[in-house]
Design a protein around this motif. Structure first.
Motif, PDB file in Angstrom:
ATOM      1  N   THR A  38      12.057  -9.469   0.868  1.00  0.00           N
ATOM      2  CA  THR A  38      11.294 -10.656   0.418  1.00  0.00           C
ATOM      3  C   THR A  38      11.764 -11.908   1.143  1.00  0.00           C
ATOM      4  O   THR A  38      10.962 -12.742   1.590  1.00  0.00           O
ATOM      5  CB  THR A  38      11.431 -10.835  -1.099  1.00  0.00           C
ATOM      6  OG1 THR A  38      11.058  -9.622  -1.756  1.00  0.00           O
ATOM      7  CG2 THR A  38      10.552 -11.976  -1.586  1.00  0.00           C
ATOM      8  N   ARG A  41      10.373 -11.919   4.581  1.00  0.00           N
ATOM      9  CA  ARG A  41       8.971 -12.335   4.645  1.00  0.00           C
ATOM     10  C   ARG A  41       8.844 -13.847   4.496  1.00  0.00           C
ATOM     11  O   ARG A  41       8.074 -14.504   5.203  1.00  0.00           O
ATOM     12  CB  ARG A  41       8.168 -11.628   3.535  1.00  0.00           C
ATOM     13  CG  ARG A  41       7.974 -10.147   3.771  1.00  0.00           C
ATOM     14  CD  ARG A  41       6.851  -9.614   2.889  1.00  0.00           C
ATOM     15  NE  ARG A  41       7.129  -9.841   1.468  1.00  0.00           N
ATOM     16  CZ  ARG A  41       7.807  -8.999   0.709  1.00  0.00           C
ATOM     17  NH1 ARG A  41       8.330  -7.888   1.239  1.00  0.00           N
ATOM     18  NH2 ARG A  41       7.976  -9.262  -0.582  1.00  0.00           N
ATOM     19  N   ALA A  45       7.487 -16.588   7.224  1.00  0.00           N
ATOM     20  CA  ALA A  45       6.426 -17.546   6.891  1.00  0.00           C
ATOM     21  C   ALA A  45       6.841 -18.973   7.263  1.00  0.00           C
ATOM     22  O   ALA A  45       6.043 -19.761   7.787  1.00  0.00           O
ATOM     23  CB  ALA A  45       6.081 -17.454   5.404  1.00  0.00           C
ATOM     24  N   THR A  55       0.428 -17.153   8.893  1.00  0.00           N
ATOM     25  CA  THR A  55       1.413 -16.329   8.198  1.00  0.00           C
ATOM     26  C   THR A  55       0.849 -14.939   7.965  1.00  0.00           C
ATOM     27  O   THR A  55      -0.364 -14.728   7.871  1.00  0.00           O
ATOM     28  CB  THR A  55       1.779 -16.974   6.846  1.00  0.00           C
ATOM     29  OG1 THR A  55       0.578 -17.130   6.068  1.00  0.00           O
ATOM     30  CG2 THR A  55       2.433 -18.330   7.052  1.00  0.00           C
ATOM     31  N   SER A  56       1.755 -13.940   7.892  1.00  0.00           N
ATOM     32  CA  SER A  56       1.328 -12.557   7.675  1.00  0.00           C
ATOM     33  C   SER A  56       0.804 -12.332   6.269  1.00  0.00           C
ATOM     34  O   SER A  56       0.093 -11.366   6.002  1.00  0.00           O
ATOM     35  CB  SER A  56       2.502 -11.605   7.943  1.00  0.00           C
ATOM     36  OG  SER A  56       3.594 -11.934   7.090  1.00  0.00           O
ATOM     37  N   GLN A  57       1.148 -13.205   5.360  1.00  0.00           N
ATOM     38  CA  GLN A  57       0.702 -13.118   3.985  1.00  0.00           C
ATOM     39  C   GLN A  57      -0.001 -14.414   3.601  1.00  0.00           C
ATOM     40  O   GLN A  57       0.209 -15.470   4.224  1.00  0.00           O
ATOM     41  CB  GLN A  57       1.898 -12.887   3.042  1.00  0.00           C
ATOM     42  CG  GLN A  57       2.611 -11.551   3.253  1.00  0.00           C
ATOM     43  CD  GLN A  57       3.857 -11.473   2.403  1.00  0.00           C
ATOM     44  OE1 GLN A  57       4.885 -12.008   2.772  1.00  0.00           O
ATOM     45  NE2 GLN A  57       3.752 -10.802   1.266  1.00  0.00           N
ATOM     46  N   GLY A  58      -0.778 -14.339   2.569  1.00  0.00           N
ATOM     47  CA  GLY A  58      -1.421 -15.535   2.074  1.00  0.00           C
ATOM     48  C   GLY A  58      -0.416 -16.452   1.388  1.00  0.00           C
ATOM     49  O   GLY A  58       0.650 -16.019   0.941  1.00  0.00           O
ATOM     50  N   GLU A  60      -0.594 -17.842  -1.460  1.00  0.00           N
ATOM     51  CA  GLU A  60      -0.408 -17.513  -2.867  1.00  0.00           C
ATOM     52  C   GLU A  60       0.562 -16.346  -3.015  1.00  0.00           C
ATOM     53  O   GLU A  60       1.422 -16.342  -3.906  1.00  0.00           O
ATOM     54  CB  GLU A  60      -1.754 -17.172  -3.501  1.00  0.00           C
ATOM     55  CG  GLU A  60      -1.641 -16.896  -5.002  1.00  0.00           C
ATOM     56  CD  GLU A  60      -2.988 -16.640  -5.652  1.00  0.00           C
ATOM     57  OE1 GLU A  60      -3.005 -16.341  -6.850  1.00  0.00           O
ATOM     58  OE2 GLU A  60      -4.025 -16.753  -4.952  1.00  0.00           O
ATOM     59  N   GLU A  61       0.457 -15.342  -2.126  1.00  0.00           N
ATOM     60  CA  GLU A  61       1.364 -14.198  -2.176  1.00  0.00           C
ATOM     61  C   GLU A  61       2.792 -14.628  -1.865  1.00  0.00           C
ATOM     62  O   GLU A  61       3.753 -14.155  -2.493  1.00  0.00           O
ATOM     63  CB  GLU A  61       0.895 -13.128  -1.181  1.00  0.00           C
ATOM     64  CG  GLU A  61       1.679 -11.827  -1.289  1.00  0.00           C
ATOM     65  CD  GLU A  61       1.127 -10.760  -0.358  1.00  0.00           C
ATOM     66  OE1 GLU A  61       1.779  -9.714  -0.232  1.00  0.00           O
ATOM     67  OE2 GLU A  61       0.046 -10.992   0.243  1.00  0.00           O
ATOM     68  N   LEU A  62       2.928 -15.561  -0.905  1.00  0.00           N
ATOM     69  CA  LEU A  62       4.259 -16.089  -0.594  1.00  0.00           C
ATOM     70  C   LEU A  62       4.836 -16.840  -1.791  1.00  0.00           C
ATOM     71  O   LEU A  62       6.039 -16.771  -2.076  1.00  0.00           O
ATOM     72  CB  LEU A  62       4.190 -17.004   0.625  1.00  0.00           C
ATOM     73  CG  LEU A  62       3.831 -16.327   1.961  1.00  0.00           C
ATOM     74  CD1 LEU A  62       3.593 -17.381   3.035  1.00  0.00           C
ATOM     75  CD2 LEU A  62       4.955 -15.377   2.397  1.00  0.00           C
ATOM     76  N   ARG A  64       4.233 -16.147  -4.885  1.00  0.00           N
ATOM     77  CA  ARG A  64       4.654 -15.136  -5.861  1.00  0.00           C
ATOM     78  C   ARG A  64       5.987 -14.513  -5.471  1.00  0.00           C
ATOM     79  O   ARG A  64       6.838 -14.238  -6.328  1.00  0.00           O
ATOM     80  CB  ARG A  64       3.594 -14.045  -5.958  1.00  0.00           C
ATOM     81  CG  ARG A  64       2.233 -14.522  -6.467  1.00  0.00           C
ATOM     82  CD  ARG A  64       2.333 -15.104  -7.858  1.00  0.00           C
ATOM     83  NE  ARG A  64       1.026 -15.554  -8.325  1.00  0.00           N
ATOM     84  CZ  ARG A  64       0.861 -16.301  -9.415  1.00  0.00           C
ATOM     85  NH1 ARG A  64       1.923 -16.681 -10.106  1.00  0.00           N
ATOM     86  NH2 ARG A  64      -0.347 -16.663  -9.780  1.00  0.00           N
ATOM     87  N   ASP A  65       6.176 -14.320  -4.167  1.00  0.00           N
ATOM     88  CA  ASP A  65       7.463 -13.781  -3.720  1.00  0.00           C
ATOM     89  C   ASP A  65       8.604 -14.726  -4.066  1.00  0.00           C
ATOM     90  O   ASP A  65       9.678 -14.305  -4.532  1.00  0.00           O
ATOM     91  CB  ASP A  65       7.429 -13.532  -2.209  1.00  0.00           C
ATOM     92  CG  ASP A  65       6.577 -12.319  -1.847  1.00  0.00           C
ATOM     93  OD1 ASP A  65       6.296 -11.512  -2.743  1.00  0.00           O
ATOM     94  OD2 ASP A  65       6.198 -12.206  -0.661  1.00  0.00           O
TER      95      ASP A  65
END
Length: 755
Positions: A38, A41, A45, A55-58, A60-62, A64-65
């Motif tokens: 985590t 990631r 970001a 970023t590789s993730q959205g 919102e997902e970041l 949450r991480d």
């Protein structure tokens, strides 16, 4: 899973209930690599955001991480990762810019790179804070001595700038760009504004940027002001000069003041555009100090008089505003008072200007008031300076201003005056004259001259308006008190009472003698009116009879009063038949008496006329000259000449012609004005000596014993007029001779009152 049973009974004896407690579910364990994965990631970001990559993730997902790690107590690890990434990125970017600044790269390039870094960094930091917002609201708030993500990001940049020489280099470059702009060169304001905002955000503006910037400003305007002041020339600039007018070549004070105002406006606009608002006061104060305060004396001494003479109100207002801002109004006050004195003395000490002195003084006062109102904002200190300076120069010629002021009022009050067409204009003029009157110290001298002129206006019916006369009297009463106008009011009362008395007397005479001449006596109270010399005159029989009748009439009403006829103050109206027709001649009593002599004889010589009238040579020659040698010659003289001799012969001029039905023949003016003025001044001087005597007695009676200096000081405080020490010494000697005061035997400067 386990369970327990508990038995019991209900109130009603019903069936028992059982409470069953089930076992909890086991907590799931985190994968072994969850934290590392985590964090990796999130780190990726952050680096993507810093390099403007997706970023590789959205987001919102970041978020949450980040939230998940925080819930599992890994907030410190996230914070340390962020701090390391921000510091690494900052050092890498700023080191590159700093290395270019050390090379031959232009200032604009370095500043542009620094501006782009800062703008991008702020945007990146804002986005990073959004992703790690949960960390900012939990771990950061709950942990002591931990900066917020925003503060930590700013502190990273600040620490690098402070630890290296980049801070000083950027400050120097920004100040250099501002200097270029002051030199009218084009600069990139967006870049400067961004870097100044960077200094403000990082807390570097006040402790580091501000001192260097203010010092640079001081040096810049010090050089500019010295260069301009050295080239000042006494040229009066037009009032309509534009601010952006080129400043090359010779410059006078008005142009310099205009340039200073322009500079202040530029600096104020510069602060509003891209500098810190709190530095405005210090910056403008620095400009004013270098361009105004340090050169205030030179600016005032070189051109103030010329600016005031030319009524350059806008430039004087600009000067006042600048001097007020640097607390140098005391210097302006000195120059202002000096200008008033010099200008006023040029008027007062020039006898050839006496004819129009009051008019010139009124004009000067109006000009000065306009400057005070329009340019100096009616500043109290400058208003008082005007009052003191005006009073000082106007009293340098003793008694003369009082005389001329009374004469000016007399000219405007007469029926022949055309200076004021309406009562409002006249009232306004009198108010302005009264302002000059306040400055005059010898108000008793003014009263004497005013009373003399008022008497002539009232007695000869020369006053343009009785209402205006009373209005002026009321103004003087309000200004100086009832004691000052007591005799003047008495003169007006005498005229009103005499009018009623003459009407009553005329009615009484008409009932007795229808053919009696129209006799209009005026009774004057001796204490109110000026002293007049009596003349010996044998009046015509008709006049003498009327005088006797009036004395009898008046004595019946006022038995204890004594009447003395002043024939030199009277006038008469004669109807005379000439070949052209009947004319009305308005004459003095003396002139009328001489004219009536020719009703019985056609020709008379000088000696015969003198014998019949009883006049002295001076009065007789004046009257004959006005009748036979003036503009209207109702008598002919043989031989013809402009002067009258004792051997001349006179006859009635039946061929006299004039288009006017009523002809006023004035007495020939004798050159006795100086003598008359000396008489007035002598009378006032005697009254002043009496006032000094009375004041000395009052003081000594109250003090019993007093030293000379203290006595003189207290005496001056009680007198309403200025007096010389010689006059005081003379009156003291008189009081000692008259045994009111005794000089001490052991101390000649000590006096004792003798009861």
């Amino acid at each position: 899973m386990w369970a327990t049973k508990r038995s019991g009974s209900t109130i009603g004896g019903g069936p028992q209930k059982k409470l069953v407690v089930k076992g909890l579910r086991p907590v799931p364990a985190l994968p072994a690599t969850y934290k590392e994965n985590t964090l990796s990631r999130l780190q990726s970001a952050v680096r993507a955001i810093q390099t403007s990559q997706p970023t590789s993730q959205g987001l919102e997902e970041l978020y949450r991480d980040c939230e998940s790690l925080c819930l599992h107590k890994f907030g410190s690890e996230i914070y340390e990762m962020l701090q390391a990434e921000l510091e690494s990125y900052t050092r890498r970017q700023l080191s590159e810019i700093n290395s270019q600044a050390a090379d031959s790269t232009t200032n604009q390039t370095v500043l542009g790179q620094a501006q782009r870094f800062w703008t991008g960094y702020i945007q990146q930091l804002d986005l990073i804070r959004c992703v790690f917002l949960y960390l900012d609201r939990t771990y950061v708030l709950q942990t002591a001595n931990v900066l917020s993500l925003w503060a930590m990001g700013l502190n990273t940049v600040k620490r690098y700038l402070v630890e290296t020489d980049m801070k000083s280099r950027l400050i120097r470059l920004v100040i250099g760009e501002i200097t270029k702009e002051r030199d009218s060169k084009v600069v990139d304001r967006v870049t400067i504004s961004a870097l100044v905002n960077m200094f403000i955000e990082l807390g570097l503006y006040v402790p580091f940027f501000m001192p260097g910037f203010i010092e640079s400003t001081r040096e810049y305007y010090q050089r500019e002001s010295r260069r301009m002041v050295r080239g000042l020339v006494p040229v009066i600039a037009p009032d309509h000069m534009q601010i952006d007018e080129p400043l090359s070549g010779a410059m006078d004070v008005p142009r310099y003041l205009l340039h200073v105002s322009s500079r202040l406006e530029q600096e104020s606009e510069r602060i509003d555009s891209y500098l810190y608002a709190d530095s405005k006061t210090v910056l403008l104060a620095t400009v004013r100090m270098e361009m105004v305060e340090k050169h205030a004396d030179l600016l005032l001494s070189s051109s103030f008089d010329a600016m005031a003479d030319a009524d350059m109100l806008a430039d004087l207002s600009r000067l006042y505003t600048l001097l007020a801002a640097v607390n140098r109004l005391d210097s302006l006050k000195k120059v202002w008072a000096s200008y008033i004195k010099k200008t006023g003395l040029r008027l007062v000490q020039a006898p050839d200007l006496d004819v129009n002195l009051v008019t010139r003084l009124l004009t000067l006062k109006q000009r000065l008031d306009d400057i005070l109102r329009e340019s100096f904002q009616n500043n109290t200190m400058l208003v008082n300076a005007l009052r003191e300076a005006f009073g000082e120069f106007i009293n340098t010629r003793r008694n003369k201003p009082a005389q001329l002021l009374a004469k000016f009022i007399d000219q405007r009050m007469r029926t022949s005056s055309k200076s004021a067409s309406t009562e409002d204009e006249m009232d306004e003029l009198l108010d302005r004259v009264l302002v000059l009157f306040r400055f005059i110290q010898g108000k008793d001298m003014f009263e004497a001259y005013y009373k003399r002129d008022l008497a002539k206006r009232l007695l000869y019916n020369k006053s343009a308006s009785i209402d205006t006369e009373k209005s002026m009297l009321q103004k003087l009463k309000s200004e100086c008190g009832a004691g000052f106008t007591n005799r003047l009011e008495g003169m007006h009362r005498d005229m009103e009472v005499s009018e009623e008395l003459a009407t009553t007397f005329a009615e009484a005479r008409a009932s007795k003698d229808q053919d009696a001449i129209n006799f209009h006596p005026t009774v004057l109270t001796l204490a109110f009116w000026p002293n007049y010399d009596q003349i010996q005159l044998v009046v015509p029989r008709q006049v003498d009879d009327a005088q006797e009748e009036f004395v009898e009439f008046y004595s019946a009403k006022h038995q204890s009063r004594n009447l003395q006829w002043q024939h030199n103050l009277g006038t008469c109206l004669l109807k005379v038949t000439f070949d052209e027709g009947v004319k009305e001649l308005q004459l003095s009593i003396v002139q009328g008496t001489i004219m009536l002599l020719f009703t019985e004889e056609d020709e008379l010589d000088y000696m015969r006329i003198q014998q019949m009238t009883g006049l002295e040579d001076v009065e007789l020659k004046r009257a004959l000259q006005s009748l036979a040698c003036g503009k209207y010659r109702v008598l002919t003289k043989d031989p013809k000449s402009r002067d009258v001799a004792s051997t001349d012969r006179f006859s009635f001029n039946s061929q006299f012609k004039c288009p006017l039905a009523r002809v006023r023949i004035s007495q020939i003016a004798v050159k006795e004005d100086d003598k008359e003025d000396r008489g007035v001044e002598e009378h006032v001087h005697q009254d002043r000596m009496v006032s000094i005597d009375a004041a000395l007695i009052r003081i000594m009676k109250a003090r019993r014993s007093l030293e000379h200096s203290a006595l003189v000081t207290e005496l001056m405080g009680q007198l309403r007029f200025n007096t010389s020490t010689s006059d005081v010494k003379e009156r003291l000697e008189t009081m000692i001779e008259r045994e009111y005061i005794l000089r001490d035997d052991n101390n000649h400067m000590l006096y004792h009152y003798i009861a």
